[in-house]
Design an enzyme around this catalytic site. Structure first.
Site, PDB file in Angstrom:
ATOM      1  N   LEU A  64     -73.377  49.363  38.360  1.00 48.51           N
ATOM      2  CA  LEU A  64     -73.855  50.752  38.416  1.00 48.51           C
ATOM      3  C   LEU A  64     -74.656  51.040  39.685  1.00 48.51           C
ATOM      4  CD1 LEU A  64     -75.045  51.038  34.692  1.00 48.51           C
ATOM      5  CD2 LEU A  64     -72.819  51.702  35.665  1.00 48.51           C
ATOM      6  N   SER A  90     -68.711  51.118  43.595  1.00 54.26           N
ATOM      7  CA  SER A  90     -69.018  49.708  43.287  1.00 54.26           C
ATOM      8  C   SER A  90     -68.349  48.801  44.308  1.00 54.26           C
ATOM      9  CB  SER A  90     -68.535  49.365  41.882  1.00 54.26           C
ATOM     10  OG  SER A  90     -69.097  50.276  40.968  1.00 54.26           O
ATOM     11  N   ARG A  91     -67.208  49.246  44.838  1.00 52.43           N
ATOM     12  CA  ARG A  91     -66.474  48.395  45.781  1.00 52.43           C
ATOM     13  C   ARG A  91     -67.127  48.354  47.173  1.00 52.43           C
ATOM     14  NH1 ARG A  91     -61.642  50.143  42.625  1.00 52.43           N
ATOM     15  NH2 ARG A  91     -60.733  48.250  41.749  1.00 52.43           N
ATOM     16  N   HIS A 102     -73.449  56.690  39.496  1.00 53.01           N
ATOM     17  CA  HIS A 102     -73.306  56.616  38.037  1.00 53.01           C
ATOM     18  C   HIS A 102     -74.510  57.267  37.344  1.00 53.01           C
ATOM     19  CE1 HIS A 102     -70.778  52.922  39.003  1.00 53.01           C
ATOM     20  NE2 HIS A 102     -69.972  53.621  38.234  1.00 53.01           N
TER      21      HIS A 102
END
Ligand code: PAF
Length: 281
Positions: A34, A186-187, A38
């Site tokens: 997260l 997240s990547r 998010h």
């Protein structure tokens, strides 16, 4: 106090008891790892609901064999810490299993699911639709929140809800960006320091291209200029860079009304997505 659940029957018991009390329930599905993007979705859900459920599940069905399912970032402890700090979540559902051994159903989406991501990742929207539909059925929330960062995914889910008469209101959360403009994902954690720097060109070029299109430059020329600009910044593998209708993602050759610019490309070995609105002026 946040509740942490990982099995379906405990989840249903909790949801039923909230329903009996007349609470309005919001769902934010995530794959964890997260970040502030998010958190902004949880806060948006909180504004519209009494109880917010965040799900954390890295869904194998939306990854192909050659993709990063195994290496996808998983940060259980820091995720839970961020959820507590967000003050916008009442229940975290981290299912250990979502598919039975004999799972046989696929969802084939057309409409917004055709082209763009589907050209590079033909399995993707079927995988997303099935997990989202399962979560919708298990939780039956009043609203569900998805980020505009994954704009095509957002439209595919809106179509799923519309076409299957699912009584859930889908809300879109704005893309959250770092100070230098890179869309949170997240990547991004896969990027080296220098790749991270290179990646800031994505938003810069999106804005530059939007400006040219709004000033009346031919759409294809503006996009070709943008591609050259990215190439000179060291980004040469571009899956798509395209102007689309924001409602159905139909390809636009001319800019006549509000549109959306969408891009997917690689920085090093990391595939990144971004998009921006192109309002009519
Ligand atoms: O956007 C994501 O994180 C995922 O695609 C989703 C919607 C949680 C489904 O696995």
């Amino acid at each position: 106090m946040i509740k942490y659940l990982n099995n379906h029957s405990d989840l249903q018991a909790q949801v039923s008891s909230w329903r009996l009390k007349g609470y309005r329930i919001g769902l934010v599905p995530t794959m964890g790892s997260l970040h502030d993007g998010h958190i902004s979705l949880f806060k948006l859900a909180r504004k519209h609901c009494d109880k917010v459920i965040v799900t954390i599940y890295v869904n194998p069905k939306q990854f192909s064999e050659s993709e990063d399912f195994d290496s996808y970032p998983r940060h259980k402890e820091s995720d839970l810490e961020k959820l507590v700090q967000s003050n916008a979540c009442d229940l975290v559902f981290r299912p250990t299993e979502m598919y039975n051994q004999t799972h046989a159903t696929r969802i084939v989406s057309n409409g917004a699911a055709l082209s763009l991501e589907a050209d590079s990742r033909p399995h993707f929207f079927s995988g997303v639709s099935i997990i989202v539909l399962k979560l919708f059925n298990q939780i039956q929330p009043d609203i569900a929140v998805f980020g505009e960062k994954d704009y095509q995914q957002l439209l595919v889910i809106k179509e799923l809800v519309r076409d299957l008469d699912i009584p859930i209101h889908v809300l879109a959360g704005k893309t959250w960006r770092d100070k230098d403009g890179l869309a949170m994902s997240s990547r991004n954690s896969y990027l080296s320091k220098s790749e991270r720097q290179t990646a800031t060109n994505i938003y810069r070029v999106l804005q530059l291209t939007r400006g040219k299109i709004q000033q009346g430059m031919n759409v294809s020329k503006a996009i070709q200029d943008g591609i050259k600009e990215l190439e000179s910044a060291g980004i040469s593998q571009i899956d798509y860079f395209s102007l689309r209708d924001p409602e159905n993602l139909k390809h636009l050759i001319h800019f006549q009304k509000e549109a959306r610019l969408l891009i997917a490309l690689y920085v090093g070995t990391t595939r990144l997505l971004d998009n921006i609105a192109v309002p009519a002026i």
